[in-house]
Design a protein around this motif. Structure first.
Motif, mmCIF file in Angstrom:
data_model
loop_
_atom_site.group_PDB
_atom_site.id
_atom_site.type_symbol
_atom_site.label_atom_id
_atom_site.label_comp_id
_atom_site.label_asym_id
_atom_site.label_seq_id
_atom_site.Cartn_x
_atom_site.Cartn_y
_atom_site.Cartn_z
ATOM 1 N N LYS A 393 0.832 -1.207 0.000
ATOM 2 C CA LYS A 393 0.000 0.000 0.000
ATOM 3 C C LYS A 393 0.866 1.256 0.000
ATOM 4 O O LYS A 393 0.593 2.217 -0.730
ATOM 5 C CB LYS A 393 -0.918 0.013 1.227
ATOM 6 C CG LYS A 393 -2.037 -1.003 1.212
ATOM 7 C CD LYS A 393 -2.878 -0.857 2.465
ATOM 8 C CE LYS A 393 -4.001 -1.872 2.525
ATOM 9 N NZ LYS A 393 -4.792 -1.735 3.773
ATOM 10 N N LEU A 394 1.911 1.256 0.836
ATOM 11 C CA LEU A 394 2.795 2.418 0.903
ATOM 12 C C LEU A 394 3.506 2.629 -0.430
ATOM 13 O O LEU A 394 3.668 3.772 -0.880
ATOM 14 C CB LEU A 394 3.816 2.238 2.022
ATOM 15 C CG LEU A 394 3.273 2.244 3.456
ATOM 16 C CD1 LEU A 394 4.377 1.909 4.446
ATOM 17 C CD2 LEU A 394 2.643 3.592 3.795
ATOM 18 N N SER A 397 1.236 4.229 -2.884
ATOM 19 C CA SER A 397 0.993 5.626 -2.531
ATOM 20 C C SER A 397 2.148 6.525 -2.952
ATOM 21 O O SER A 397 1.938 7.579 -3.574
ATOM 22 C CB SER A 397 0.753 5.757 -1.023
ATOM 23 O OG SER A 397 0.543 7.106 -0.655
ATOM 24 N N HIS A 401 2.851 9.632 -6.054
ATOM 25 C CA HIS A 401 3.297 10.981 -5.676
ATOM 26 C C HIS A 401 4.777 11.170 -6.025
ATOM 27 O O HIS A 401 5.554 11.681 -5.238
ATOM 28 C CB HIS A 401 3.064 11.223 -4.184
ATOM 29 C CG HIS A 401 1.621 11.295 -3.788
ATOM 30 N ND1 HIS A 401 0.851 10.176 -3.585
ATOM 31 C CD2 HIS A 401 0.794 12.360 -3.592
ATOM 32 C CE1 HIS A 401 -0.372 10.534 -3.251
ATOM 33 N NE2 HIS A 401 -0.432 11.844 -3.253
ATOM 34 N N TRP A 405 7.155 10.651 -0.039
ATOM 35 C CA TRP A 405 6.251 10.476 1.108
ATOM 36 C C TRP A 405 5.141 11.511 1.012
ATOM 37 O O TRP A 405 5.340 12.608 0.491
ATOM 38 C CB TRP A 405 7.021 10.639 2.410
ATOM 39 C CG TRP A 405 6.256 10.184 3.624
ATOM 40 C CD1 TRP A 405 5.782 10.965 4.636
ATOM 41 C CD2 TRP A 405 5.882 8.840 3.944
ATOM 42 N NE1 TRP A 405 5.140 10.192 5.564
ATOM 43 C CE2 TRP A 405 5.175 8.885 5.165
ATOM 44 C CE3 TRP A 405 6.051 7.612 3.309
ATOM 45 C CZ2 TRP A 405 4.658 7.751 5.781
ATOM 46 C CZ3 TRP A 405 5.537 6.480 3.917
ATOM 47 C CH2 TRP A 405 4.849 6.555 5.138
ATOM 48 N N ASN A 406 3.962 11.192 1.535
ATOM 49 C CA ASN A 406 2.822 12.069 1.329
ATOM 50 C C ASN A 406 1.755 11.854 2.398
ATOM 51 O O ASN A 406 1.873 10.935 3.230
ATOM 52 C CB ASN A 406 2.230 11.829 -0.066
ATOM 53 C CG ASN A 406 1.826 10.382 -0.264
ATOM 54 O OD1 ASN A 406 0.746 9.965 0.141
ATOM 55 N ND2 ASN A 406 2.710 9.572 -0.860
ATOM 56 N N GLU A 408 -1.319 10.740 2.180
ATOM 57 C CA GLU A 408 -2.011 9.459 2.085
ATOM 58 C C GLU A 408 -1.186 8.354 2.728
ATOM 59 O O GLU A 408 -1.718 7.498 3.465
ATOM 60 C CB GLU A 408 -2.281 9.116 0.618
ATOM 61 C CG GLU A 408 -2.988 7.776 0.427
ATOM 62 C CD GLU A 408 -3.012 7.334 -1.032
ATOM 63 O OE1 GLU A 408 -4.081 6.864 -1.457
ATOM 64 O OE2 GLU A 408 -1.977 7.463 -1.724
ATOM 65 N N ALA A 409 0.123 8.332 2.470
ATOM 66 C CA ALA A 409 0.994 7.311 3.049
ATOM 67 C C ALA A 409 0.998 7.405 4.570
ATOM 68 O O ALA A 409 0.982 6.380 5.272
ATOM 69 C CB ALA A 409 2.410 7.465 2.493
ATOM 70 N N ILE A 412 -2.132 5.879 5.842
ATOM 71 C CA ILE A 412 -2.065 4.411 5.741
ATOM 72 C C ILE A 412 -1.367 3.835 6.975
ATOM 73 O O ILE A 412 -1.820 2.839 7.553
ATOM 74 C CB ILE A 412 -1.331 3.988 4.451
ATOM 75 C CG1 ILE A 412 -2.200 4.285 3.228
ATOM 76 C CG2 ILE A 412 -0.972 2.498 4.486
ATOM 77 C CD1 ILE A 412 -1.475 4.110 1.895
#
Length: 420
Positions: A393-394, A397, A401, A405-406, A408-409, A412
């Motif tokens: 998932k990471l 994400s 982007h 890193w963002n 959403e991450a 999560i």
């Protein structure tokens, strides 16, 4: 209440411990720390122990909580501050207090205040100096990175150019000028590029040097030449190690005029001396890199200083206004401090990562305080994701982007570990 924190007892003696926090006083504020990015300054503290100018001499008996690039939520507010702060508000911290001439600072000097903790207590001086700042962004990590970004912003604001007619100093980098960021593909250098594209004193070009192809390639992906061109700025990445004559080629980019503003982001003597030689008329070189050697020296051309008004300065840290600007620009998406981050981990990784920071490749190490997680390179998410759904998932994400890193991450991670 109980808190878990990374506490320092002496040189390279950092321990993750659980202990009881005292009840807050009327002039204090209790906070829940969500994120804290690890600063090279904390490594210097760990390396020096009691010799560090901000370290208390009784830390072996009363250890201090480390970490100062932190963000989180306000939990409880003492009576004195209840008209200014409310539980549930997000905060960012400006740790450079200099309260009444003292060097005490969160992350260096306090038993109960530091970023590498699940909960900590902000002492009265933090609020009295306006250093506990409200933050309205969607993520915590951008506020954590507000402190290093404020250092970068402070450098841009501190540069100056002279006016020979009245000797007034024009503050900031030169409008329409050429900026050179030497050793600029590390985390702080990329932050400087991001801010340079957003600074009101818009430059004509930004040239970024490094000697590592991998770092340069990552930089090109994080902040693209096309992105800069859309803002009307020429962005050039330049590998000095591969150039036949790096100095001549860098000078040629400016048609032989030199650079109006130069930021030296690595404490290397030949780099600083080359920067001095590349200055334009009335050029300003900011020695931004912090050397560990207190006898670090480099030669400068005083002939040019006299006849062509070149000048050299240095900046360290940012002030509260710089931090306010940093978190405001980050929350609006005008700058993207995520370009600094290459690793993510939990509170369990802070002590070891801090003590070995120079040995760990990459940029900023972002840590989250409310759970344990191995310190993991963002570049490793894809491989780990083949067997671990969380990293799958990471990985998806960050790939959505530009590999960064963002928000959403971060969400999560919080959802996975049950952090609220």
């Amino acid at each position: 209440m109980k808190s878990k924190a990374v506490r320092m007892y002496g040189e390279m003696d950092l321990r993750l411990e659980e202990f009881e926090l005292p009840e807050i006083k009327d002039d204090e504020i209790l906070v829940k720390v969500m994120s804290d990015s690890i600063c090279m300054s904390t490594y210097k503290l760990a390396k020096q122990g009691k010799k560090h100018k901000r370290a208390p001499q009784d830390m072996d008996i009363h250890p201090v909580i480390v970490g100062h690039e932190c963000s989180g939520d306000i939990v409880q507010v003492g009576k004195k501050w209840q008209d200014q702060f409310k539980p549930g508000e997000k905060f960012a911290l400006q740790p450079a207090l200099n309260y009444q001439g003292k060097l005490d600072s969160p992350g260096y000097s306090y038993r109960y205040c530091g970023g590498a903790a699940t909960y900590c207590i902000m002492p009265h001086e933090v609020m009295e100096l306006g250093c506990l700042l409200k933050y309205d962004g969607d993520s915590y990590f951008k506020a954590s990175l507000g402190e290093p970004m404020s250092c970068i912003i402070g450098g841009y604001h501190a540069n100056y150019h002279t006016n020979k007619h009245n000797y007034d100093h024009a503050m900031g980098t030169k409008v329409g000028g050429s900026i050179l960021i030497m050793g600029g593909c590390g985390p702080m250098g990329l932050g400087a590029v991001s801010y340079g594209l957003a600074f009101e004193n818009k430059p004509k070009r930004i040239v970024v040097t490094d000697v590592d192809d991998a770092k340069i390639e990552r930089a090109k992906q994080c902040i693209t030449v096309e992105e800069a061109a859309e803002k009307g700025i020429e962005l050039i990445y330049f590998n000095t190690a591969k150039a036949k004559d790096a100095e001549a080629e860098l000078m040629a980019i400016t048609d032989g005029k030199g650079y109006d503003d130069i930021f030296v982001y690595v404490p290397i003597k030949p780099v600083a001396e080359m920067g001095d030689r590349l200055l334009a008329f009335d050029g300003c070189m900011n020695f931004f890199a912090g050397p560990t050697d207190n006898q670090f020296k480099a030669e400068i051309n005083l002939y040019n200083c006299h006849y062509t008004s070149t000048h050299i300065m240095g900046t360290t840290g940012g002030n509260t206004d710089d931090l306010v600007e940093a978190i405001d620009l980050a929350s609006k998406g005008t700058i993207n401090p995520a370009v600094m981050i290459t690793h993510v981990g939990g509170i369990n990784t802070v002590a070891d990562a801090t003590c070995h920071l120079p040995e760990i490749p990459g940029g900023k190490k972002l840590t989250y305080m409310q759970f344990d997680m191995p310190l993991t390179a963002i570049d490793d998410f894809e491989e780990l994701g083949k067997t671990d759904p969380l990293f799958a998932k990471l990985d998806a994400s960050v790939k959505a982007h530009r590999g960064l890193w963002n928000e959403e991450a971060e969400k999560i991670l919080f959802e996975h570990f049950g952090v609220k």
